[in-house]
Design a protein around this motif. Structure first.
Motif, PDB file in Angstrom:
ATOM      1  N   GLY A  41      15.127   1.124  -7.834  1.00  0.00           N
ATOM      2  CA  GLY A  41      14.939   2.272  -7.036  1.00  0.00           C
ATOM      3  C   GLY A  41      14.379   3.270  -8.356  1.00  0.00           C
ATOM      4  O   GLY A  41      14.352   3.134  -9.489  1.00  0.00           O
ATOM      5  N   PRO A  42      13.940   4.164  -7.764  1.00  0.00           N
ATOM      6  CA  PRO A  42      13.260   6.039  -8.738  1.00  0.00           C
ATOM      7  C   PRO A  42      14.944   6.371  -9.417  1.00  0.00           C
ATOM      8  O   PRO A  42      16.054   6.324  -8.661  1.00  0.00           O
ATOM      9  CB  PRO A  42      12.265   6.366  -8.319  1.00  0.00           C
ATOM     10  N   GLY A  43      15.196   6.816 -10.542  1.00  0.00           N
ATOM     11  CA  GLY A  43      16.246   6.917 -11.273  1.00  0.00           C
ATOM     12  C   GLY A  43      16.764   6.401 -12.203  1.00  0.00           C
ATOM     13  O   GLY A  43      16.426   5.197 -12.428  1.00  0.00           O
ATOM     14  N   ALA A  44      17.692   6.619 -12.170  1.00  0.00           N
ATOM     15  CA  ALA A  44      18.543   6.062 -13.616  1.00  0.00           C
ATOM     16  C   ALA A  44      19.230   5.109 -12.689  1.00  0.00           C
ATOM     17  O   ALA A  44      19.150   4.824 -11.496  1.00  0.00           O
ATOM     18  CB  ALA A  44      19.626   7.550 -14.264  1.00  0.00           C
ATOM     19  N   VAL A  45      19.766   4.240 -13.611  1.00  0.00           N
ATOM     20  CA  VAL A  45      20.393   2.413 -13.043  1.00  0.00           C
ATOM     21  C   VAL A  45      21.930   3.403 -12.840  1.00  0.00           C
ATOM     22  O   VAL A  45      22.752   3.486 -13.820  1.00  0.00           O
ATOM     23  CB  VAL A  45      19.843   1.665 -14.442  1.00  0.00           C
ATOM     24  N   PRO A  46      22.452   2.563 -11.796  1.00  0.00           N
ATOM     25  CA  PRO A  46      23.305   2.546 -11.465  1.00  0.00           C
ATOM     26  C   PRO A  46      24.064   2.116 -12.807  1.00  0.00           C
ATOM     27  O   PRO A  46      24.108   1.420 -13.505  1.00  0.00           O
ATOM     28  CB  PRO A  46      24.194   2.192 -10.229  1.00  0.00           C
ATOM     29  N   PRO A  47      25.629   3.014 -12.902  1.00  0.00           N
ATOM     30  CA  PRO A  47      26.554   2.560 -14.411  1.00  0.00           C
ATOM     31  C   PRO A  47      27.221   1.419 -15.022  1.00  0.00           C
ATOM     32  O   PRO A  47      27.554   0.876 -15.804  1.00  0.00           O
ATOM     33  CB  PRO A  47      27.460   3.975 -14.608  1.00  0.00           C
ATOM     34  N   ALA A  48      27.118   0.715 -13.690  1.00  0.00           N
ATOM     35  CA  ALA A  48      28.403  -0.819 -13.549  1.00  0.00           C
ATOM     36  C   ALA A  48      27.143  -1.384 -13.471  1.00  0.00           C
ATOM     37  O   ALA A  48      27.016  -2.459 -12.309  1.00  0.00           O
ATOM     38  CB  ALA A  48      29.030  -1.282 -12.459  1.00  0.00           C
ATOM     39  N   THR A  49      26.491  -1.825 -14.117  1.00  0.00           N
ATOM     40  CA  THR A  49      25.487  -2.532 -13.506  1.00  0.00           C
ATOM     41  C   THR A  49      23.423  -3.016 -14.868  1.00  0.00           C
ATOM     42  O   THR A  49      24.358  -3.121 -16.307  1.00  0.00           O
ATOM     43  CB  THR A  49      23.746  -2.046 -13.448  1.00  0.00           C
ATOM     44  N   ALA A  50      24.685  -4.742 -15.070  1.00  0.00           N
ATOM     45  CA  ALA A  50      23.700  -5.409 -16.273  1.00  0.00           C
ATOM     46  C   ALA A  50      22.227  -5.734 -16.203  1.00  0.00           C
ATOM     47  O   ALA A  50      22.073  -6.385 -15.144  1.00  0.00           O
ATOM     48  CB  ALA A  50      24.554  -6.847 -16.414  1.00  0.00           C
ATOM     49  N   GLN A  51      21.586  -5.812 -17.149  1.00  0.00           N
ATOM     50  CA  GLN A  51      20.373  -6.437 -16.487  1.00  0.00           C
ATOM     51  C   GLN A  51      20.120  -6.924 -17.898  1.00  0.00           C
ATOM     52  O   GLN A  51      20.474  -7.537 -19.093  1.00  0.00           O
ATOM     53  CB  GLN A  51      19.629  -5.170 -17.610  1.00  0.00           C
ATOM     54  N   ILE A  52      19.498  -8.414 -17.704  1.00  0.00           N
ATOM     55  CA  ILE A  52      19.091  -9.547 -18.350  1.00  0.00           C
ATOM     56  C   ILE A  52      17.526  -9.377 -17.932  1.00  0.00           C
ATOM     57  O   ILE A  52      16.523  -9.373 -17.174  1.00  0.00           O
ATOM     58  CB  ILE A  52      19.627 -10.603 -17.652  1.00  0.00           C
ATOM     59  N   VAL A  53      17.565 -10.127 -19.307  1.00  0.00           N
ATOM     60  CA  VAL A  53      15.733  -9.811 -19.850  1.00  0.00           C
ATOM     61  C   VAL A  53      15.051 -11.365 -20.453  1.00  0.00           C
ATOM     62  O   VAL A  53      15.777 -11.597 -20.938  1.00  0.00           O
ATOM     63  CB  VAL A  53      15.019  -9.050 -20.453  1.00  0.00           C
TER      64      VAL A  53
END
Length: 247
Positions: A41-53
């Motif tokens: 969604g728009p806005g900042a990513v929630p703090p407890a979020t892991a991002q895998i690329v």
């Protein structure tokens, strides 16, 4: 945490490869459980979020290794026995390259897509029909909260056949499309054990635990970006001793 991330990476790769190359599967098209995974969604990513690329090149290097070091996947056309039919079995063989197309993952715009090149034959009452061809496909992702699992559904969009008599093409084309669709769906890409976090911290005599609250995905800059948001909490490693009775 590094162990958790590595598990997610290899679980996702194995799941997508199974989606493309699995030769078993179910006998009909089944919609995977859960809800479709949406874009962030728009806005900042929630703090407890892991991002895998995961880059497109990484997927295709794994696929190249499969074709180079393993037997090509073969499965029955229409659900029969791929070993039957003598020198003309009703079967499809996925190949690394054919019909001017190289099999692989293609991140097309905002879609997770694939191209599958194949050869095959169909043992019909009119004789043996041998063909080559390729199919474009897309992969839809879903997250099932009760099982904490990510599922995929492979959708073969069209089938492009070469070397088939037009009269037989009317029969063979939908059979190839149906076979590719029904043999692989639904596919569990990541299960709850790969996504969950249970990390003992001895100094605190407790364990950091996290369950998945939400999963989002986007294809950007030639890579699949997966966002996993957790609910985190702590749990004692051992039961606390009962309180001493009041004097």
């Amino acid at each position: 945490m590094l162990k958790v991330i590595i598990g997610i990476l290899f679980g996702l790769i194995a799941g997508v490869l199974a989606t493309i190359y699995m030769i078993g599967g179910v006998s009909g098209i089944n919609t995977p459980p859960g809800q479709p995974i949406q874009a962030p969604g728009p806005g900042a990513v929630p703090p407890a979020t892991a991002q895998i690329v995961l880059g497109e090149a990484m997927f295709n290097e794994v696929l190249a290794t499969i074709f180079r070091d393993m037997n090509p996947p073969v499965f029955a056309l229409g659900g029969g026995d791929p070993q039957a039919g003598g020198d003309c079995p009703s079967a499809i063989t996925l190949v690394e390259e054919g019909s001017g197309v190289r099999s692989g993952v293609v991140f097309n715009g905002e879609r997770l897509a694939a191209r599958l090149a194949f050869t095959g034959s169909y043992n019909s009452m009119f004789g043996c029909a041998r063909f080559t061809g390729w199919s474009p496909a897309n992969l839809d992702l879903r997250f099932d909260a009760p099982t904490q699992s990510v599922y995929g559904q492979l959708n073969i969009e069209t089938v492009n056949l070469d070397g088939v008599n037009p009269a037989l093409s009317v029969l063979v084309t939908p059979m190839v499309q149906s076979t590719l669709n029904t043999r692989v769906n639904p596919i569990k890409i990541l299960d709850g054990g790969q996504l969950a976090i249970d990390m003992p911290i001895a100094a605190t005599n407790a364990s950091l635990q996290a369950s998945v609250q939400d999963v989002r995905a986007a294809v950007q800059d030639g890579a699949l970006q997966l966002y996993i948001t957790y609910n985190m909490g702590g749990k004692p490693l051992t039961a606390q001793p009962p309180a001493a009775p009041a004097p």
